[in-house]
Design a protein around this motif. Sequence first.
Motif, PDB file in Angstrom:
ATOM      1  N   ASP A   1       0.824  -1.208   0.000  1.00  0.00           N
ATOM      2  CA  ASP A   1       0.000   0.000   0.000  1.00  0.00           C
ATOM      3  C   ASP A   1       0.865   1.267   0.000  1.00  0.00           C
ATOM      4  N   ILE A   2       1.931   1.254   0.795  1.00  0.00           N
ATOM      5  CA  ILE A   2       2.793   2.439   0.881  1.00  0.00           C
ATOM      6  C   ILE A   2       3.564   2.631  -0.422  1.00  0.00           C
ATOM      7  N   ARG A   3       3.975   1.557  -1.034  1.00  0.00           N
ATOM      8  CA  ARG A   3       4.714   1.675  -2.305  1.00  0.00           C
ATOM      9  C   ARG A   3       3.830   2.226  -3.417  1.00  0.00           C
ATOM     10  N   LYS A   4       2.540   1.916  -3.376  1.00  0.00           N
ATOM     11  CA  LYS A   4       1.617   2.498  -4.352  1.00  0.00           C
ATOM     12  C   LYS A   4       1.514   4.006  -4.162  1.00  0.00           C
ATOM     13  N   LEU A   5       1.488   4.450  -2.915  1.00  0.00           N
ATOM     14  CA  LEU A   5       1.475   5.890  -2.642  1.00  0.00           C
ATOM     15  C   LEU A   5       2.780   6.527  -3.103  1.00  0.00           C
ATOM     16  N   ARG A   6       3.894   5.844  -2.872  1.00  0.00           N
ATOM     17  CA  ARG A   6       5.204   6.333  -3.340  1.00  0.00           C
ATOM     18  C   ARG A   6       5.204   6.525  -4.860  1.00  0.00           C
ATOM     19  N   ASP A   7       4.692   5.525  -5.577  1.00  0.00           N
ATOM     20  CA  ASP A   7       4.666   5.621  -7.043  1.00  0.00           C
ATOM     21  C   ASP A   7       3.814   6.794  -7.499  1.00  0.00           C
ATOM     22  N   TYR A   8       2.687   7.002  -6.818  1.00  0.00           N
ATOM     23  CA  TYR A   8       1.814   8.128  -7.166  1.00  0.00           C
ATOM     24  C   TYR A   8       2.543   9.452  -6.933  1.00  0.00           C
ATOM     25  N   ALA A   9       3.243   9.546  -5.798  1.00  0.00           N
ATOM     26  CA  ALA A   9       3.955  10.791  -5.468  1.00  0.00           C
ATOM     27  C   ALA A   9       5.075  11.068  -6.461  1.00  0.00           C
ATOM     28  N   GLU A  10       5.734  10.030  -6.913  1.00  0.00           N
ATOM     29  CA  GLU A  10       6.858  10.214  -7.836  1.00  0.00           C
ATOM     30  C   GLU A  10       6.397  10.557  -9.251  1.00  0.00           C
ATOM     31  N   PHE A  11       5.307   9.927  -9.702  1.00  0.00           N
ATOM     32  CA  PHE A  11       4.892  10.119 -11.099  1.00  0.00           C
ATOM     33  C   PHE A  11       3.824  11.192 -11.278  1.00  0.00           C
ATOM     34  N   GLU A  12       2.979  11.390 -10.271  1.00  0.00           N
ATOM     35  CA  GLU A  12       1.893  12.367 -10.408  1.00  0.00           C
ATOM     36  C   GLU A  12       2.148  13.661  -9.649  1.00  0.00           C
ATOM     37  N   LEU A  13       3.062  13.622  -8.689  1.00  0.00           N
ATOM     38  CA  LEU A  13       3.311  14.812  -7.859  1.00  0.00           C
ATOM     39  C   LEU A  13       4.745  15.311  -7.997  1.00  0.00           C
ATOM     40  N   GLU A  14       5.354  14.992  -9.140  1.00  0.00           N
ATOM     41  CA  GLU A  14       6.704  15.494  -9.455  1.00  0.00           C
ATOM     42  C   GLU A  14       7.712  15.167  -8.370  1.00  0.00           C
ATOM     43  N   ASN A  15       7.791  13.874  -8.027  1.00  0.00           N
ATOM     44  CA  ASN A  15       8.780  13.384  -7.056  1.00  0.00           C
ATOM     45  C   ASN A  15       8.632  13.982  -5.655  1.00  0.00           C
ATOM     46  N   THR A  16       7.405  14.240  -5.259  1.00  0.00           N
ATOM     47  CA  THR A  16       7.177  14.711  -3.890  1.00  0.00           C
ATOM     48  C   THR A  16       7.590  13.616  -2.906  1.00  0.00           C
ATOM     49  N   GLY A  17       8.391  13.970  -1.909  1.00  0.00           N
ATOM     50  CA  GLY A  17       8.904  12.997  -0.948  1.00  0.00           C
ATOM     51  C   GLY A  17       7.961  12.759   0.217  1.00  0.00           C
ATOM     52  N   PRO A  18       8.296  11.814   1.076  1.00  0.00           N
ATOM     53  CA  PRO A  18       7.429  11.494   2.221  1.00  0.00           C
ATOM     54  C   PRO A  18       7.353  12.610   3.253  1.00  0.00           C
ATOM     55  N   PHE A  19       8.283  13.559   3.197  1.00  0.00           N
ATOM     56  CA  PHE A  19       8.262  14.659   4.167  1.00  0.00           C
ATOM     57  C   PHE A  19       7.536  15.886   3.630  1.00  0.00           C
ATOM     58  N   GLN A  20       7.264  15.914   2.310  1.00  0.00           N
ATOM     59  CA  GLN A  20       6.600  17.060   1.701  1.00  0.00           C
ATOM     60  C   GLN A  20       5.140  16.786   1.357  1.00  0.00           C
ATOM     61  N   ILE A  21       4.771  15.536   1.212  1.00  0.00           N
ATOM     62  CA  ILE A  21       3.413  15.212   0.783  1.00  0.00           C
ATOM     63  C   ILE A  21       2.388  15.734   1.787  1.00  0.00           C
ATOM     64  N   THR A  22       1.258  16.235   1.288  1.00  0.00           N
ATOM     65  CA  THR A  22       0.271  16.891   2.144  1.00  0.00           C
ATOM     66  C   THR A  22      -1.003  16.052   2.283  1.00  0.00           C
ATOM     67  N   TYR A  23      -1.832  16.499   3.193  1.00  0.00           N
ATOM     68  CA  TYR A  23      -3.134  15.864   3.385  1.00  0.00           C
ATOM     69  C   TYR A  23      -3.940  15.896   2.092  1.00  0.00           C
ATOM     70  N   GLU A  24      -3.909  17.045   1.407  1.00  0.00           N
ATOM     71  CA  GLU A  24      -4.662  17.189   0.153  1.00  0.00           C
ATOM     72  C   GLU A  24      -4.138  16.229  -0.914  1.00  0.00           C
ATOM     73  N   ASN A  25      -2.810  16.055  -0.969  1.00  0.00           N
ATOM     74  CA  ASN A  25      -2.222  15.115  -1.928  1.00  0.00           C
ATOM     75  C   ASN A  25      -2.720  13.687  -1.673  1.00  0.00           C
ATOM     76  N   ILE A  26      -2.689  13.294  -0.410  1.00  0.00           N
ATOM     77  CA  ILE A  26      -3.087  11.927  -0.051  1.00  0.00           C
ATOM     78  C   ILE A  26      -4.583  11.730  -0.276  1.00  0.00           C
ATOM     79  N   GLN A  27      -5.359  12.741   0.048  1.00  0.00           N
ATOM     80  CA  GLN A  27      -6.804  12.665  -0.151  1.00  0.00           C
ATOM     81  C   GLN A  27      -7.142  12.491  -1.635  1.00  0.00           C
ATOM     82  N   GLU A  28      -6.435  13.225  -2.500  1.00  0.00           N
ATOM     83  CA  GLU A  28      -6.660  13.104  -3.938  1.00  0.00           C
ATOM     84  C   GLU A  28      -6.235  11.720  -4.433  1.00  0.00           C
ATOM     85  N   TYR A  29      -5.141  11.211  -3.909  1.00  0.00           N
ATOM     86  CA  TYR A  29      -4.679   9.878  -4.280  1.00  0.00           C
ATOM     87  C   TYR A  29      -5.734   8.821  -3.946  1.00  0.00           C
ATOM     88  N   LEU A  30      -6.280   8.894  -2.737  1.00  0.00           N
ATOM     89  CA  LEU A  30      -7.291   7.936  -2.312  1.00  0.00           C
ATOM     90  C   LEU A  30      -8.579   8.084  -3.122  1.00  0.00           C
TER      91      LEU A  30
END
Length: 305
Positions: A31-60
């Motif tokens: 599950d976490i690796r799927k979020l990682r892939d989304y952050a890297e490909f859809e959020l321009e390599n956003t890291g685990p320390f920069q990702i926001t609530y809004e980013n995660i909400q949109e992913y879900l």
Amino acid sequence: MTWNEKISDFENFLKFERNFSDNTLDAYLRDIRKLRDYAEFELENTGPFQITYENIQEYLFQLSKKKFSERSQARWISSIKSFFKYLVEDEVRTDNPTTLLEGPKLGLYLPDTLSFEDVNRIIKVINTDTDLGRRNHCMIEVLYGCGLRVSELIDLKISNINFKESYLKVEGKGDKSRFVPMATFTSTLIKDYIREIRSKYKINKRCEDILFLNSRGSAMSRVIVFIIIKELTEKAGINKKISPHTFRHSFATHLLQNGADLRYIQEMLGHSSITTTEIYTHLKNEELRDVILNYHPRNKVKEVE
């Protein structure tokens, strides 16, 4: 630090500090690796320390549109919340972007069970004239007679079977061991399988203590057990989605129906909390409801004119 580094740290935390089973651990990491892939490909390599609530909400939200079950969605949220809670506790992130996340409301999950007649129907279609058939018969009787998880079944060791006292030592989730009584019928089947079937195999050295082996003398896989049960269920003409876990559910349900104390069932299943075991009381209540509706005289008489 990168996603991969923190996921690796999280894996060690779950494995060594939380004692997660291999299957639960794999699900969380997936599950976490799927979020990682989304952050890297859809959020321009956003890291685990920069990702926001809004980013995660949109992913879900994007995932939810793919018609996954509510139970799957609930697990994603549980995995993600656990990951970011870990980052905060590890003091590598000061805020938790998942605090406001809420999972879907899940209804009461009542597992499928087999009647005693259904269990016998499945067993009757096994060709016990073959060595594999004898093995499969023994496996199903151990699943149903001892309430084991499929992972516990394929890892069961001969050295953990006490034939004299008629119990199994089962190594369950989180390296927790428990002792499960064996019926004489089950014990006899295991003895016969070891003496008459297993003894014919050329056994892989690493599997010398494993009870159930494939035809190559190696440990069986979860997938093969699932396939065997699926084929037998279809052959028996049972139109339910049956898995190895169904026999475990049936084991617990039949014990409760025949008057066993819930605390004893909890111990035999290896549940750490009685709350998990209480699901079977709901199954019993459903059955009682059907009995009242079908057999109570007040539901049979016609209204008096």
